[in-house]
Design a protein around this motif. Structure first.
Motif, short mmCIF file in Angstrom:
data_model
loop_
_atom_site.label_atom_id
_atom_site.label_comp_id
_atom_site.label_asym_id
_atom_site.label_seq_id
_atom_site.Cartn_x
_atom_site.Cartn_y
_atom_site.Cartn_z
N LEU A 48 -14.47 2.16 -1.67
CA LEU A 48 -13.39 1.19 -1.52
C LEU A 48 -12.35 1.71 -0.54
N GLY A 92 -4.50 -4.58 -13.60
CA GLY A 92 -3.04 -4.54 -13.80
C GLY A 92 -2.66 -5.40 -14.99
N GLY A 93 -2.16 -4.76 -16.03
CA GLY A 93 -1.64 -5.51 -17.17
C GLY A 93 -2.69 -6.05 -18.11
N ILE A 124 -9.08 -2.09 -16.10
CA ILE A 124 -8.08 -1.62 -17.06
C ILE A 124 -7.66 -0.20 -16.70
N GLY A 125 -6.37 0.02 -16.59
CA GLY A 125 -5.86 1.34 -16.19
C GLY A 125 -5.23 2.07 -17.36
N SER A 126 -3.91 1.92 -17.49
CA SER A 126 -3.15 2.69 -18.49
C SER A 126 -3.71 2.54 -19.90
N ILE A 174 -0.05 -4.07 -9.23
CA ILE A 174 0.34 -2.69 -9.53
C ILE A 174 1.62 -2.57 -10.35
N SER A 230 2.19 -5.16 -12.68
CA SER A 230 1.76 -5.96 -13.85
C SER A 230 2.94 -6.44 -14.70
N LEU A 250 -5.30 -5.40 -7.37
CA LEU A 250 -4.63 -4.63 -8.42
C LEU A 250 -3.17 -5.04 -8.44
N LYS A 266 0.87 -1.19 0.00
CA LYS A 266 0.00 0.00 0.00
C LYS A 266 0.89 1.22 0.00
N ALA A 284 -8.45 0.60 1.46
CA ALA A 284 -7.30 -0.31 1.41
C ALA A 284 -6.50 -0.20 2.71
N SER A 336 -12.70 5.74 -4.47
CA SER A 336 -11.49 5.13 -3.90
C SER A 336 -10.49 6.22 -3.54
N ARG A 396 -3.98 -5.68 -21.19
CA ARG A 396 -3.69 -4.98 -22.44
C ARG A 396 -3.07 -5.97 -23.42
O1 1PR Z 1 -2.23 0.36 -15.79
O2 1PR Z 1 -3.87 -1.41 -16.42
O3 1PR Z 1 -1.58 -2.02 -15.68
O4 1PR Z 1 -3.24 -1.12 -14.10
C1 1PR Z 1 -2.44 -0.84 -13.00
C2 1PR Z 1 -3.35 -0.70 -11.81
O5 1PR Z 1 -2.53 -0.57 -10.65
C3 1PR Z 1 -4.21 0.56 -11.88
O6 1PR Z 1 -5.51 0.21 -11.44
C4 1PR Z 1 -3.58 1.52 -10.89
O7 1PR Z 1 -4.58 2.25 -10.17
C5 1PR Z 1 -2.88 0.58 -9.92
N1 1PR Z 1 -1.62 1.14 -9.39
C6 1PR Z 1 -0.49 1.30 -10.08
N2 1PR Z 1 0.48 1.77 -9.25
C7 1PR Z 1 -0.06 1.88 -8.04
C8 1PR Z 1 0.65 2.31 -6.82
O8 1PR Z 1 0.04 2.44 -5.76
N3 1PR Z 1 1.93 2.57 -6.94
N4 1PR Z 1 -2.24 1.45 -7.09
C9 1PR Z 1 -1.39 1.48 -8.12
C10 1PR Z 1 -3.36 2.12 -7.09
C11 1PR Z 1 -4.96 2.83 -5.70
C12 1PR Z 1 -6.05 2.15 -5.07
C13 1PR Z 1 -5.89 2.18 -3.58
C14 1PR Z 1 -6.79 3.27 -3.16
C15 1PR Z 1 -7.24 3.22 -1.74
N5 1PR Z 1 -3.86 1.98 -5.84
O9 1PR Z 1 -6.22 0.88 -5.51
O10 1PR Z 1 -6.18 0.95 -3.12
O11 1PR Z 1 -6.15 4.52 -3.43
O12 1PR Z 1 -6.18 3.39 -0.87
P1 1PR Z 1 -6.41 3.96 0.59
O13 1PR Z 1 -7.76 3.50 1.01
O14 1PR Z 1 -5.34 3.34 1.42
O15 1PR Z 1 -6.29 5.44 0.49
P2 1PR Z 1 -2.67 -1.05 -15.57
#
Ligand code: 1PR
Length: 550
Positions: free
Chosen positions: A519, A329-330, A361-363, A297, A299, A295, A253, A521, A497, A332
């Motif tokens: 949501l 994550g990933g 799907i993200g990026s 993250i 991928s 997720l 996290k 985390a 989120s 694509r």
């Molecule tokens: O781009 O399709 O490969 O997807 C990558 C996925 O990984 C995306 O959904 C992107 O949001 C996620 N991601 C990438 N890097 C990070 C990181 O943290 N370094 N995490 C990441 C995203 C955000 C939420 C988190 C909430 C709640 N995390 O999932 O859980 O912000 O957190 P909190 O309640 O502690 O504040 P792709």
């Protein structure tokens, strides 16, 4: 163990259904060709996706007549989701395709002028009619239990209409619309909801069908107050998963997406390790989480696609967690380690087969949305969103958005859609726009969140997972301004989120915005609060939640 037959035509997540059937003491035999149908004593017809696509597949596969014969012979039959819809005469979703016509009427699309569509979440399947309290349970259904629904079309309920034809109906309400949640007559039973994704309440329904327990006495007196409303407030636990420096997949996290330790014994840049993904998913299920999201993250793609560790995590999670699972994550188009090209659709298929109900799907969604705009809002039919949505249905495609605030002094400073914010920027700027980012927030794009969500809705996404980099890991509450502005732009459901730090933050986002789900985390992973505490708090504030059943 006694057997039940399942039709093996479905593209979706049948693994969870198999797991649920095994959990209640039965084994699955597959029907792989029309001739197998005659062997079935009990037959289950699962269904996902598009009505027309699903029915055409039955037709082309030569299954329609054998299924009719099975039903006519009086042997037990159960339809799930599109498996229920198939029993009706037709659906607005594809008026040219005929259903089995066993139940009179047509399925119609939910009215999206006042509510999000698809209808996603936990709702009733209520056998009580009006003020009359039923003490009987139809196939294990309980008017106070909640079941997981995900669909855009439904059979409207008209009092007495189906009953006149001998059907028993359990209903649900979404906004002003009352629709058929489950329906039964003689040897036929069908549910619009997914029993295999409805926790203990759903397993009870599956077991009752398989045991042939059509009517039973309700163990608890149902409460009519909770049974007449619509969707519950959906609370989701999210697990960001990545490999740590020792090469193990761990739940981590970040703070504003930075997942490396800055203090304590692990200070010095280690990936923050908060636990094991499968164990933590199960813990949140047992605390009453309405869904679990993984997720991936980073991928990574340094192992053959079929061996991806996330697939194994999903498979193991789906054995004990009977609520919807999302994996991101990933997702694509990619190239496997042996050089083979693998489409996003094939990647998604592997995840669905391993127990995922939705992919996120993200990026790739940002890139696709930029191209869609550049092409004058023309669909290419080739993007991950479109191909997965066409094959598995809109409800199976979530787009995860990672926006961050860009402050400006006035809206004229940017071509992007701004909001006036109550939380000015570092130099007192009173306006901001939300910039889309890719690669886990590492790269900002000249594209705003409104452009993105409108484009992906048009491309066939079924839900938005709305993160916020500024708020991530801050424990300071959700970005209500972001959520409200996105909700005004689209009709598909939004999951709020980033930023949840205590149960009151969940109540706040449900009370002050029209978000469809919320949501959390970090607050769960660090053990500060449980999902149950969040739900108890929401209930104490008068917000309806799904209670976890033992
Ligand atoms: O781009 O399709 O490969 O997807 C990558 C996925 O990984 C995306 O959904 C992107 O949001 C996620 N991601 C990438 N890097 C990070 C990181 O943290 N370094 N995490 C990441 C995203 C955000 C939420 C988190 C909430 C709640 N995390 O999932 O859980 O912000 O957190 P909190 O309640 O502690 O504040 P792709």
């Amino acid at each position: 163990m006694p057997k039940v037959y399942l039709l093996d035509y479905v593209a979706g997540n049948v693994r969870s259904l198999v797991n649920a059937i095994e959990k209640v003491g039965y084994t699955v035999e597959w029907i792989r060709e029309p001739a197998d149908v005659a062997k079935a004593d009990k037959l289950i017809l699962p269904g996902v996706g598009h009505f027309g696509h699903c029915l055409s597949q039955f037709e082309q596969g030569g299954y329609v007549e054998p299924i009719r014969e099975h039903i006519k012979s009086g042997k037990p039959f159960m339809g799930i989701c599109v498996g229920l819809q198939a029993l009706f005469e037709s659906s607005e979703e594809d008026p040219n395709v005929k259903g089995f016509g066993i139940i009179p009427g047509q399925l119609v699309k939910f009215d999206d002028s006042t509510k999000s569509v698809p209808h996603i979440g936990w709702n009733s399947a209520n056998t009580s009619k009006g003020n009359e309290v039923t003490r009987e349970s139809l196939f294990g259904l309980n008017p106070s239990s909640k079941y997981y629904y995900v669909h855009s079309y439904a059979a409207p309920y008209r009092k007495g209409y189906y009953e006149a034809d001998g059907w028993s109906v359990a209903t649900a309400r979404y906004g002003e619309e009352e629709f058929v949640g489950a329906i039964a007559k003689d040897n036929i039973f069908a549910t619009q909801f997914h029993p295999e994704k409805s926790g203990i309440a759903g397993l009870r329904v599956l077991k009752a069908f398989l045991d042939g327990t059509r009517l039973d006495t309700l163990k608890e007196q149902p409460s009519l107050a909770t049974s007449k409303e619509g969707l519950t407030r959906r609370v989701i636990a999210c697990l960001d998963v990545r490999t740590n420096d020792a090469g193990d997949l761990v739940v981590t996290k970040g703070d504003q997406y930075d997942v490396r330790e800055k203090e304590g014994v692990d200070a010095g840049g280690q990936v923050r390790n908060l636990g094991k993904p499968v164990d933590m998913a199960r813990k949140y299920y047992e605390q009453g989480s309405d869904e679990v999201t993984f997720l991936n993250i980073t991928s990574f793609r340094n192992c053959p696609l079929a061996d991806l560790p996330m697939l194994e995590i999903l498979r193991r999670t789906a054995e004990t967690v009977f609520v919807p699972l999302t994996i991101g994550g990933g997702i694509r188009d990619s190239v496997d380690t042996d050089g083979t090209k693998v489409s996003a659709l094939e990647v998604a298929k592997l995840y669905f087969k391993s127990g995922a109900d939705k992919v996120s799907i993200g990026s790739d969604a940002v890139t696709a949305a930029e191209e869609y705009e550049a092409a004058g809002k023309k669909l290419s039919g080739q993007t991950a969103i479109e191909t997965i949505s066409n094959a598995y249905g809109r409800q199976a495609v979530v787009v995860s958005v990672d926006p961050k605030r860009i402050y400006v002094r006035s809206p004229e400073e940017t071509p992007h859609r701004t909001i006036k914010t109550k939380f000015p920027g570092p130099n007192g700027e009173e306006y901001c726009w939300y910039q889309c980012t890719i690669k886990g927030g590492r790269e900002g794009r000249d594209f705003d969140v409104h452009q993105l969500v409108s484009a992906v809705e048009a491309m066939g996404a079924g839900e938005i997972l709305l993160n916020c980099i500024d708020k991530d890991g801050s424990n300071s509450g959700f970005d209500l301004e972001l959520i409200s502005t996105v909700k005004e732009t689209i009709k598909i459901p939004v999951i709020a989120s980033s930023g949840a730090g205590n149960p009151a933050h969940f109540a706040e986002v449900f009370e002050k915005t029209t978000t469809d789900a919320a949501l959390g985390a970090g607050m769960f992973h660090r053990g500060e609060y449980t999902v149950k505490q969040v739900k108890d708090y929401l209930e104490s504030e008068g917000l309806m939640v799904r209670r976890f059943e033992e």
